[in-house]
Design an enzyme around this catalytic site. Structure first.
Site, PDB file in Angstrom:
ATOM      1  N   TYR A  99       9.405  17.231  67.016  1.00  0.00           N
ATOM      2  CA  TYR A  99       9.107  17.839  68.316  1.00  0.00           C
ATOM      3  C   TYR A  99       9.858  17.126  69.440  1.00  0.00           C
ATOM      4  O   TYR A  99      10.376  17.764  70.361  1.00  0.00           O
ATOM      5  CB  TYR A  99       7.598  17.828  68.596  1.00  0.00           C
ATOM      6  CG  TYR A  99       6.839  18.876  67.801  1.00  0.00           C
ATOM      7  CD1 TYR A  99       7.027  20.228  68.069  1.00  0.00           C
ATOM      8  CD2 TYR A  99       5.956  18.523  66.800  1.00  0.00           C
ATOM      9  CE1 TYR A  99       6.341  21.199  67.347  1.00  0.00           C
ATOM     10  CE2 TYR A  99       5.263  19.482  66.069  1.00  0.00           C
ATOM     11  CZ  TYR A  99       5.463  20.809  66.340  1.00  0.00           C
ATOM     12  OH  TYR A  99       4.792  21.770  65.631  1.00  0.00           O
ATOM     13  N   ARG A 111      -7.802  23.349  61.081  1.00  0.00           N
ATOM     14  CA  ARG A 111      -7.999  24.169  62.301  1.00  0.00           C
ATOM     15  C   ARG A 111      -9.309  24.962  62.262  1.00  0.00           C
ATOM     16  O   ARG A 111      -9.380  26.070  62.791  1.00  0.00           O
ATOM     17  CB  ARG A 111      -6.837  25.135  62.532  1.00  0.00           C
ATOM     18  CG  ARG A 111      -5.566  24.477  63.019  1.00  0.00           C
ATOM     19  CD  ARG A 111      -4.585  25.498  63.564  1.00  0.00           C
ATOM     20  NE  ARG A 111      -3.293  24.872  63.831  1.00  0.00           N
ATOM     21  CZ  ARG A 111      -2.979  24.227  64.952  1.00  0.00           C
ATOM     22  NH1 ARG A 111      -3.846  24.154  65.929  1.00  0.00           N
ATOM     23  NH2 ARG A 111      -1.788  23.674  65.101  1.00  0.00           N
ATOM     24  N   ARG A 131     -13.516  27.240  75.955  1.00  0.00           N
ATOM     25  CA  ARG A 131     -12.207  26.746  76.379  1.00  0.00           C
ATOM     26  C   ARG A 131     -11.637  27.515  77.556  1.00  0.00           C
ATOM     27  O   ARG A 131     -10.976  26.942  78.423  1.00  0.00           O
ATOM     28  CB  ARG A 131     -11.206  26.853  75.213  1.00  0.00           C
ATOM     29  CG  ARG A 131     -10.998  25.618  74.375  1.00  0.00           C
ATOM     30  CD  ARG A 131     -10.218  24.522  75.093  1.00  0.00           C
ATOM     31  NE  ARG A 131      -8.991  24.987  75.732  1.00  0.00           N
ATOM     32  CZ  ARG A 131      -7.865  25.265  75.115  1.00  0.00           C
ATOM     33  NH1 ARG A 131      -7.770  25.105  73.817  1.00  0.00           N
ATOM     34  NH2 ARG A 131      -6.807  25.696  75.772  1.00  0.00           N
ATOM     35  N   ASP A 157      -4.747  16.836  68.918  1.00  0.00           N
ATOM     36  CA  ASP A 157      -3.426  17.405  68.664  1.00  0.00           C
ATOM     37  C   ASP A 157      -2.492  16.267  68.293  1.00  0.00           C
ATOM     38  O   ASP A 157      -2.661  15.139  68.786  1.00  0.00           O
ATOM     39  CB  ASP A 157      -2.910  18.136  69.913  1.00  0.00           C
ATOM     40  CG  ASP A 157      -1.661  18.948  69.605  1.00  0.00           C
ATOM     41  OD1 ASP A 157      -1.795  20.149  69.351  1.00  0.00           O
ATOM     42  OD2 ASP A 157      -0.557  18.356  69.573  1.00  0.00           O
ATOM     43  N   ARG A 216      -9.174  28.778  67.853  1.00  0.00           N
ATOM     44  CA  ARG A 216      -9.142  30.117  68.431  1.00  0.00           C
ATOM     45  C   ARG A 216      -9.834  31.188  67.606  1.00  0.00           C
ATOM     46  O   ARG A 216     -10.131  32.260  68.118  1.00  0.00           O
ATOM     47  CB  ARG A 216      -7.688  30.538  68.668  1.00  0.00           C
ATOM     48  CG  ARG A 216      -7.091  29.904  69.901  1.00  0.00           C
ATOM     49  CD  ARG A 216      -5.654  30.344  70.074  1.00  0.00           C
ATOM     50  NE  ARG A 216      -4.817  29.832  69.004  1.00  0.00           N
ATOM     51  CZ  ARG A 216      -3.608  30.301  68.711  1.00  0.00           C
ATOM     52  NH1 ARG A 216      -3.116  31.325  69.388  1.00  0.00           N
ATOM     53  NH2 ARG A 216      -2.896  29.765  67.744  1.00  0.00           N
TER      54      ARG A 216
END
Lengths: 376, 376
Positions: free
Chosen positions: B150, B26, B39, B75, B30
């Site tokens: 998921y 990552r 973004r 992702d 962010r």
């Protein structure tokens, strides 16, 4: 039999038992309809402060399941709440601290616990229970790290970043914090034993978030202070955390007579890591109990097989009962463990297939254990 | 130097390197102000579908940090989203599946992935990046278990109870599900490599929730299908999960050239568990990067020391960069690893204190490693 001869206490001492004892972390609680009926929507901390309620809630799973030990219905934040740290236990979230601990100044918000004055309801509940129970009662406390993590983070945390930052950047503040929490846990445990509890469990639920190095530098001394501080009372000391596979030897070395193991670590592997003692407690995956009895039974048999029929096994889940669990599954797991679990050989002897205990039938599984041992 | 001589690819192959390579899971995301500026508030899946954006986002951390590898901005749910499974990635929560998979009937919602038709934007981004980058590009996919979790849970889960129930109670449905997901992951990875990616990472982020027995019976075959399916492409295959200390040997055996290790397992212990190969990737605690550079530097030096100067170490975090991370800390960690990390001895040789690399100064820490080895 006398309490000292109970299978639970014998197993905690690594003595042979005719049947493997079993209890479940969070056996009292939301999975039981009789609990939900009794508790309603009130605060858990308020329920704990009512000895009539707390006594009944503690007894419910003992009656229903026939488990070999009761565990006091309480919460790890009860002592800090009792000395005035503003904390509530929010359903579905956990302990929430209104004003988190962030600096040395917050240390003054803690003071020594005087159990007879601060938590008289806990001791009344323990005394009630000892009168009512014919199985041992386990007292408990939160370990310094886990309680500190709630105080510092302000609630449950995924990464414990603030807690880790505090221990590393302000080690003397951190040390003072966990020393105070150790004294509080110690006072609470001693009072519970003196009121009649036959064993204690120290919950360091989240210690598995730490590196070994952090655990040894920042956690172990305070934990040892608690566990060694009750040694003279001569009751078994159980020490538990989740995700602690890399810490088991250190947790044992902190003064535990029994180390809790989560489902990730096969009990045979855990035994290799800790040596012939302490006893091991665990380690059925609580999530598997939601897959129905047949599956849970297969997994419970695997746990018994991995324990190898050696003395020093207290059957339990690898973490607390999930709220969605069907109580019938747990009831039948207790029957299964009582029927199939035996641990009659002496500690230190070679593991053996135990009479009356069906070996785990899946050849794949045996292959796993062998392959794994080969890599170590 | 040619790409094949890059420190990252050499370390993945367990070859000696003059400096230990480093990248961060990552690293794009962010924590970077330039990412947040670019973004805005849009959906991450929409950003991934725009090659101009995805290319720039992938490049941002390479420019800022000087890391030794780029990882495609994507992702793990991109392929299943592309074939029509209704899934969105909700900020602060993660992937949310509108209609979770609950029975064999849901299998018909999956079909084979045709990367050039279904995810052309991914391949365009890869081709853009290969033109722009002077470090290797890591392609990636979600491993069958984690993607399946998921789909079955409908989103992130604490206990994976539905997923575990499905694998145990409907093993043929489960097997069909993970086989389909394995084919999808394999098609995606092959297309990324054929478009120019120099390595792949298969993320089985949540496999650490499983027992060894479950991993071997219900996960390993599908994972092996993916990893062995890209073997002919001769790029390093990295395999990562968190909390997988008990599974490292199995994950290595699934066909990984590099196994990711979280911060809970000292790299020396991980090496004992997997043997002289594969290479290891890790394992600085991402939470410690929030404690400031000095603390993170101490911990990074401990990681280097535990890697022992042996070839086959890709420095990384033990899990993804936390959003609150100060990018300056990561930038300085890269400098530190480049200055102090050396792995020049041959694989299989004895670990040694490495020139130019300050040994970890805390004598306690050395004691830990010794005591630990003594228990195994």
């Amino acid at each position: 039999m006398s309490a000292a001869d109970s299978p639970f206490l014998r197993a905690c001492r690594c003595e042979p038992v005719e049947r493997v004892p079993v209890w479940f972390m969070r056996q009292a609680g939301r999975s039981l309809p009789e609990y939900r009926a009794l508790r309603g929507e009130g605060s858990i901390l308020e329920a704990i402060m009512r000895p009539d309620l707390a006594t009944e809630i503690t007894l419910q799973p003992v009656r229903r399941y026939g488990v070999d030990a009761a565990i006091l219905f309480s919460d790890i934040v009860v002592p800090v709440a009792a000395i005035g740290v503003g904390v509530d236990v929010v359903p579905g979230r956990g302990p929430i601290v209104a004003e988190p601990f962030r600096s040395a100044a917050d240390l003054s918000r803690l003071r020594p616990l005087e159990p007879e004055l601060d938590t008289p309801y806990v001791l009344e509940t323990v005394r009630n229970l000892v009168r009512e129970l014919d199985v041992p009662l386990i007292g408990f406390a939160g370990a310094p790290f886990t309680v500190a993590s709630y105080l510092v983070e302000g609630g449950p945390s995924r990464d414990f970043a603030r807690t880790k930052a505090l221990m590393h950047t302000e080690p003397s503040t951190w040390a003072a914090l966990v020393e105070q929490l150790a004294d509080i846990a110690l006072a609470s445990l001693r009072s519970q034993v003196l009121a009649g509890a036959s064993a204690v469990q120290l919950f360091d639920s989240w210690a598995g978030a730490l590196t070994r190095d952090e655990y040894q530098r920042f956690v172990l001394p305070a934990t040892r202070h608690v566990l060694e501080g009750v040694a003279d009372l001569e009751v078994p000391r159980i020490h538990f955390g989740v995700g602690t596979g890399e810490l088991l030897d250190l947790m044992a070395g902190a003064g535990a007579d029994v180390v809790g193991v989560d489902w990730r670590v096969p009990l045979g592997t855990a035994r290799e890591r800790v040596g012939p003692r302490p006893a091991l407690q665990g380690n059925l995956d609580p999530a598997i109990c939601l897959a129905g009895f047949d599956i849970a039974a297969d997994e419970a048999r695997r746990v018994l097989a991995e324990a190898g029929g050696r003395p020093g096994h207290v059957f339990n889940l690898g973490h607390g009962v999930l709220p969605e669990t069907d109580p019938d599954v747990l009831e039948r797991i207790v029957e299964l463990v009582h029927e199939e679990g035996r641990a009659e050989i002496e500690p230190g002897a070679e593991p053996a297939v135990v009479s009356g205990h069906a070996p785990w039938p899946d050849p794949t599984s045996a292959g796993v254990a062998t392959a794994r041992e080969g890599t170590r």
